[in-house]
Design a protein around this motif. Structure first.
Motif, PDB file in Angstrom:
ATOM      1  N   PHE A  88       0.837  -1.195   0.000  1.00 49.62           N
ATOM      2  CA  PHE A  88       0.000   0.000   0.000  1.00 49.62           C
ATOM      3  C   PHE A  88       0.875   1.248   0.000  1.00 49.62           C
ATOM      4  O   PHE A  88       1.917   1.287   0.665  1.00 49.62           O
ATOM      5  N   HIS A  89       0.437   2.275  -0.710  1.00 47.48           N
ATOM      6  CA  HIS A  89       0.945   3.632  -0.543  1.00 47.48           C
ATOM      7  C   HIS A  89      -0.256   4.502  -0.183  1.00 47.48           C
ATOM      8  O   HIS A  89      -1.245   4.538  -0.927  1.00 47.48           O
ATOM      9  N   ILE A  90      -0.165   5.208   0.947  1.00 44.34           N
ATOM     10  CA  ILE A  90      -1.309   5.947   1.487  1.00 44.34           C
ATOM     11  C   ILE A  90      -0.909   7.394   1.743  1.00 44.34           C
ATOM     12  O   ILE A  90       0.190   7.666   2.228  1.00 44.34           O
ATOM     13  N   ARG A  91      -1.809   8.321   1.419  1.00 42.27           N
ATOM     14  CA  ARG A  91      -1.613   9.740   1.716  1.00 42.27           C
ATOM     15  C   ARG A  91      -2.872  10.244   2.421  1.00 42.27           C
ATOM     16  O   ARG A  91      -3.984  10.050   1.916  1.00 42.27           O
ATOM     17  N   TYR A  92      -2.674  10.899   3.591  1.00 38.46           N
ATOM     18  CA  TYR A  92      -3.846  11.261   4.386  1.00 38.46           C
ATOM     19  C   TYR A  92      -3.594  12.523   5.199  1.00 38.46           C
ATOM     20  O   TYR A  92      -2.454  12.962   5.383  1.00 38.46           O
ATOM     21  N   TYR A 141      -4.194  21.455   2.224  1.00 38.17           N
ATOM     22  CA  TYR A 141      -5.295  20.788   1.530  1.00 38.17           C
ATOM     23  C   TYR A 141      -5.617  19.476   2.233  1.00 38.17           C
ATOM     24  O   TYR A 141      -4.786  18.884   2.906  1.00 38.17           O
ATOM     25  N   TYR A 142      -6.871  19.047   2.057  1.00 41.44           N
ATOM     26  CA  TYR A 142      -7.351  17.787   2.621  1.00 41.44           C
ATOM     27  C   TYR A 142      -6.985  16.648   1.670  1.00 41.44           C
ATOM     28  O   TYR A 142      -7.037  16.810   0.457  1.00 41.44           O
ATOM     29  N   MET A 143      -6.630  15.485   2.232  1.00 46.78           N
ATOM     30  CA  MET A 143      -6.230  14.376   1.371  1.00 46.78           C
ATOM     31  C   MET A 143      -6.577  13.033   2.003  1.00 46.78           C
ATOM     32  O   MET A 143      -6.389  12.820   3.196  1.00 46.78           O
ATOM     33  N   PHE A 144      -7.118  12.142   1.176  1.00 46.00           N
ATOM     34  CA  PHE A 144      -7.304  10.735   1.540  1.00 46.00           C
ATOM     35  C   PHE A 144      -7.181   9.932   0.252  1.00 46.00           C
ATOM     36  O   PHE A 144      -8.099   9.900  -0.568  1.00 46.00           O
ATOM     37  N   GLN A 161      -9.818  10.976  -4.169  1.00 46.40           N
ATOM     38  CA  GLN A 161     -10.837  11.939  -3.741  1.00 46.40           C
ATOM     39  C   GLN A 161     -11.691  11.383  -2.596  1.00 46.40           C
ATOM     40  O   GLN A 161     -12.922  11.400  -2.633  1.00 46.40           O
ATOM     41  N   SER A 162     -10.989  10.871  -1.567  1.00 47.89           N
ATOM     42  CA  SER A 162     -11.651  10.343  -0.363  1.00 47.89           C
ATOM     43  C   SER A 162     -12.587   9.177  -0.650  1.00 47.89           C
ATOM     44  O   SER A 162     -13.486   8.886   0.135  1.00 47.89           O
TER      45      SER A 162
END
Length: 331
Positions: free
Chosen positions: A165-169, A234-237, A252-253
């Motif tokens: 997994f690569h995750i950005r939050y 900025y918001y990120m998920f 986009q979440s």
């Protein structure tokens, strides 16, 4: 045959309890209040909040629902099948204990995190072992049909075996982290170890909910890297899932899911590359809270099981505590 009507009540009329549905940017039902009002087999008989001004907003969505500032009074005056807990997570054990002792509903539908800390969460689990009621945490992505289709693809290995997994939050290991850890568990099994790289400032710091960049490994030896970002910018998920025969991106979440398969590389002989196969869009135009309420009704009728359990609600808190301890003590 006449359909059974179930009586519901809500404790806490903040954003998820009520006011999300006054946000002009939200095009689908987003609050417990409107989800109950919208379901033909539910009567929203009562709601409670410590702020008297919330009654005015409640009446705009549900004029027939009685408003209370005293929980015991609400429990005394109504027989309730389903109770939503939409308050902050402090003192959840005492609240759930009071619900069991005074009203004994069939279902508690509880917002995350289910408790302020893991010790209280374990107390709640022990308390519920002695009660016949069903406790359902609102890990909302479990009720999204796009996520369910993605999970089916992974379980059936249509894109091969999941590898990393690569995750950005943004916004915290207890808030956003609950969804991240739940999805990792759903797709690849539970996390066995974590390594914190650094702490990143976000607006959730004021709620004592830190955000870390970290790596992790699951018990199935799937590895991953999660990078925290400052949501002042900025918001990120976003989640990238790498499999042996493809890749799946959550964007986009969760509003977009993009599927890639492998084909012959267009430039280099003897090699493969990823090629977009399909994209699912506008997935958040589906109301997950309405899907959750419908799942609860069908569960009460005996036609299905809940998509989420108390154990699913406790697990993200265990991983969040692992991250906190690793950051503070290196263990």
């Amino acid at each position: 045959m006449k359909e059974t009507k179930y009586k519901a009540a809500i404790i806490g009329l903040g954003q998820i309890g009520l006011t999300y549905d006054f946000d002009i940017k939200r095009n689908v039902i987003s609050s417990h209040t409107k989800a109950y009002v919208n379901h033909q087999q539910i009567d929203l008989v009562a709601a409670s909040d410590i702020r008297p001004e919330q009654e005015v907003m409640l009446k705009r969505l549900s004029n027939k629902t009685s408003f209370y500032m005293n929980l015991s009074e609400m429990f005394e005056k109504h027989s309730i099948d389903i109770i939503s807990i939409c308050t902050p997570p402090t003192n959840r054990f005492q609240l759930i204990k009071q619900i069991i002792e005074e009203v004994q509903p069939k279902v508690i539908f509880c917002e995350k995190p289910i408790a302020a800390n893991i010790n209280e969460a374990n107390q709640i689990m022990s308390l519920l072992e002695k009660s016949p009621l069903v406790f359902i945490p609102n890990l909302s992505r479990r009720w999204n049909s796009g996520i369910n289709r993605l999970n089916t693809c992974i379980m059936e290995q249509r894109f091969g075996i999941i590898q990393k997994f690569h995750i950005r939050y943004t916004r915290g290991i207890y808030n956003t982290g609950a969804h991240i850890f739940d999805l990792i568990n759903l797709f690849a099994g539970q996390i066995k170890d974590v390594h914190v790289i650094n702490k990143v400032e976000t607006t959730s710091d004021k709620d004592n909910d830190p955000s870390f960049t970290f790596s992790f490994t699951t018990f199935n030896n799937v590895t991953g890297f999660a990078e925290a970002f400052n949501d002042h910018q900025y918001y990120m998920f976003e989640i990238d899932i790498y499999l042996s025969k493809g890749k799946i991106e959550i964007r986009q979440s969760g509003d977009q899911i993009i599927y890639y398969h492998i084909k012959e590389h267009p430039l280099f002989t003897g090699w493969n590359s990823l090629h977009q196969m399909k994209m699912e869009q506008n997935l958040l135009e589906e109301s997950t809270i309405c899907n959750a309420v419908d799942n609860i009704v069908k569960m009460l009728e005996g036609s299905t099981q809940s998509k989420c359990s108390i154990q699913d609600g406790v697990y993200p808190m265990v991983i969040a505590d692992m991250l906190n301890n690793q950051y503070k003590f290196g263990c």
